[in-house]
Design a protein around this motif. Structure first.
Motif, short mmCIF file in Angstrom:
data_model
loop_
_atom_site.label_atom_id
_atom_site.label_comp_id
_atom_site.label_asym_id
_atom_site.label_seq_id
_atom_site.Cartn_x
_atom_site.Cartn_y
_atom_site.Cartn_z
N GLY A 63 -0.15 7.69 9.86
CA GLY A 63 0.48 8.60 9.46
C GLY A 63 0.65 8.96 7.89
O GLY A 63 0.61 10.17 7.54
N LEU B 43 0.67 4.97 2.91
CA LEU B 43 -0.43 5.01 1.97
C LEU B 43 -0.37 6.16 0.99
O LEU B 43 -0.69 6.01 -0.19
CB LEU B 43 -1.68 5.30 2.94
N THR C 222 6.00 11.47 11.38
CA THR C 222 4.41 11.14 10.98
C THR C 222 4.40 9.73 10.91
O THR C 222 3.19 9.34 11.26
CB THR C 222 4.18 11.89 9.50
N THR D 147 4.15 5.78 12.07
CA THR D 147 3.72 5.16 13.15
C THR D 147 4.19 3.75 13.18
O THR D 147 4.27 3.14 12.25
CB THR D 147 2.10 5.29 13.36
N LEU E 32 17.91 8.32 4.71
CA LEU E 32 16.74 7.91 3.82
C LEU E 32 16.99 6.53 3.29
O LEU E 32 16.65 6.36 1.95
CB LEU E 32 16.65 8.97 2.98
C1 LIG Z 1 10.75 8.25 1.94
C2 LIG Z 1 10.31 7.57 2.90
C3 LIG Z 1 11.14 6.33 3.56
C4 LIG Z 1 11.08 5.41 4.40
N1 LIG Z 1 11.97 5.03 5.18
C5 LIG Z 1 11.66 3.96 6.04
C6 LIG Z 1 12.56 3.37 6.74
O1 LIG Z 1 13.71 3.42 6.68
N2 LIG Z 1 12.17 2.37 7.54
C7 LIG Z 1 11.12 1.71 7.55
O2 LIG Z 1 10.65 0.97 8.28
N3 LIG Z 1 10.01 2.33 6.86
C8 LIG Z 1 10.30 3.40 6.14
N4 LIG Z 1 9.29 3.94 5.11
C9 LIG Z 1 7.88 3.70 5.23
C10 LIG Z 1 7.07 4.04 6.10
O3 LIG Z 1 7.39 5.39 6.48
C11 LIG Z 1 6.60 3.18 7.60
O4 LIG Z 1 6.34 2.06 7.17
C12 LIG Z 1 5.67 3.96 8.51
O5 LIG Z 1 5.89 3.20 9.74
C13 LIG Z 1 4.34 3.83 8.07
O6 LIG Z 1 3.53 4.31 9.28
P1 LIG Z 1 2.40 5.34 8.71
O7 LIG Z 1 1.77 5.70 10.11
O8 LIG Z 1 2.75 6.39 7.90
O9 LIG Z 1 1.62 4.30 8.00
P2 LIG Z 1 0.14 4.56 6.90
O10 LIG Z 1 0.78 4.93 5.70
O11 LIG Z 1 -0.88 5.27 7.63
O12 LIG Z 1 -0.43 3.04 6.82
C14 LIG Z 1 0.46 1.91 6.46
C15 LIG Z 1 -0.51 0.63 6.53
O13 LIG Z 1 -0.54 0.42 7.64
C16 LIG Z 1 -2.24 0.07 7.72
N5 LIG Z 1 -2.46 0.47 9.36
C17 LIG Z 1 -2.05 1.66 9.78
N6 LIG Z 1 -2.50 1.84 11.07
C18 LIG Z 1 -3.15 0.64 11.22
C19 LIG Z 1 -4.00 0.07 12.45
N7 LIG Z 1 -3.85 0.62 13.83
N8 LIG Z 1 -4.45 -1.37 12.18
C20 LIG Z 1 -4.46 -1.89 11.20
N9 LIG Z 1 -3.83 -1.30 10.09
C21 LIG Z 1 -3.08 -0.08 10.30
C22 LIG Z 1 -2.42 1.01 6.93
O14 LIG Z 1 -3.85 0.56 6.45
C23 LIG Z 1 -1.69 0.59 5.80
O15 LIG Z 1 -1.89 -0.49 4.96
C24 LIG Z 1 9.60 5.16 4.37
C25 LIG Z 1 8.53 5.74 3.60
C26 LIG Z 1 8.79 6.77 2.94
C27 LIG Z 1 7.80 7.52 1.95
#
Ligand SMILES: Cc1cc2nc3c(=O)[nH]c(=O)nc-3n(C[C@H](O)[C@H](O)[C@H](O)COP(=O)(O)OP(=O)(O)OC[C@H]3O[C@@H](n4cnc5c(N)ncnc54)[C@H](O)[C@@H]3O)c2cc1C
Length: 272
Positions: free
Chosen positions: A27, A31, A96, A98, A178
């Motif tokens: 998502g 990153l 977004t 995951t 948040l």
């Molecule tokens: C404003 C804000 C608030 C947030 N609040 C929270 C919260 O309350 N709780 C929480 O837990 N998190 C929170 N987060 C963090 C984030 O949203 C989560 O960790 C989310 O699940 C990341 O998923 P993504 O798909 O966006 O990951 P990405 O940004 O796409 O990837 C994250 C990491 O995982 C790796 N990765 C992704 N998919 C794979 C795969 N299949 N195999 C191996 N490696 C992989 C990527 O290389 C990267 O290192 C927040 C972030 C923001 C910006």
């Protein structure tokens, strides 16, 4: 402009990962914050095969590119996981963000990972060389340190179907929406014919990885509620000694007090 590869199948993604040092991108919510210009990305978010939630005989299979919103809308996802996921950020991030990204980010604050720990979930990892299945608690080696080989991807999350109903969950954050966890706790207990078949207690956001002490849980396992009450003080004292917490936005002492209060509250709520 962001450099990257857009595979059209998992097989192609694995071949690219084997060939080049590309960063998996699901998502992008973690990153994007890093905003690195020096890397190539491997975009996984177009792969339908990684976006499925399926019911299997003894587990629920969650694809790594399943978003939190998708999980909240699914009948297959257990209420415990839904409760934790519903507390993640705000709708835009949940639409977004995951499961694969939450795991892959390697943070002890990851809300879905806390639940994966408490229910003994497993991960399926794959490369062009083959696949392996690992226990979630063996996958985390420390802050941002994962048991993932450079050529591997997380391709499936396996969540047991049984033993999740008698749960306790609390996320202590700075505010209601948040809020990244300051302390998170999940407990599970399974009682059959008056005996505690299993007990699990996990703490998130208080150390480099999610904390779980299976040897201490064993002090309660197999006991009746009465017997568990008799060892309760010893059990709590063992956690008090074992929990060495790091400082975050709040002090380690504050975190420890909150953790111990949550553990006690969990036991009391379950009759111990
Ligand atoms: C404003 C804000 C608030 C947030 N609040 C929270 C919260 O309350 N709780 C929480 O837990 N998190 C929170 N987060 C963090 C984030 O949203 C989560 O960790 C989310 O699940 C990341 O998923 P993504 O798909 O966006 O990951 P990405 O940004 O796409 O990837 C994250 C990491 O995982 C790796 N990765 C992704 N998919 C794979 C795969 N299949 N195999 C191996 N490696 C992989 C990527 O290389 C990267 O290192 C927040 C972030 C923001 C910006």
């Amino acid at each position: 402009m962001v450099n990257g590869y857009r595979p059209t199948s998992l097989q192609e993604a694995l071949e690219i990962k084997n060939r080049v040092d590309a960063v998996p991108y699901a998502g992008g919510t973690d990153l994007m914050v890093e905003n690195r210009k020096d890397v190539s990305y491997l975009f996984l978010n177009g792969l339908e095969e990684l976006k499925q939630i399926r019911e299997e005989a003894d587990h629920i299979s969650i694809g790594p590119c399943v978003t939190f919103t998708q999980a909240l809308e699914s009948d297959f996802i257990h209420p415990l996981m839904k409760e934790a996921v519903s507390r993640i950020a705000a709708p835009a991030i949940r639409n977004t963000g995951t499961f694969g990204g939450n795991i892959g980010n390697g943070s002890a604050k990851a809300d879905s990972v806390l639940i994966l720990y408490v229910c003994d979930a497993k991960l399926r990892l794959a490369s062009t060389e083959g696949e392996r299945i690992v226990d979630i608690d063996n996958f985390y080696k420390g802050r941002k340190k994962l048991g993932l080989k450079p050529e591997e991807l997380i391709v499936e999350i396996l969540v047991p179907k049984k033993g999740l109903d008698n749960y306790y969950y609390k996320k202590v954050g700075g505010r209601n929406a948040l809020a990244i966890s300051r302390v998170a706790f999940a407990g599970l207990i399974s009682i059959k014919d008056g005996r505690i078949e299993s007990l699990a207690a996990v703490f998130g956001a208080v150390s480099d990885t999610v904390l779980r002490f299976k040897d201490l849980e064993a002090m309660i396992t197999g006991k009746t509620i009465e017997e568990a009450r008799a060892v309760k003080e010893k059990f709590l004292a063992a956690y008090e000694e074992r929990m060495i917490l790091t400082r975050g936005r709040v002090s380690a002492e504050y975190r420890k007090t909150v953790c111990m209060n949550l553990l006690k509250d969990f036991l009391e709520e379950k009759g111990i």
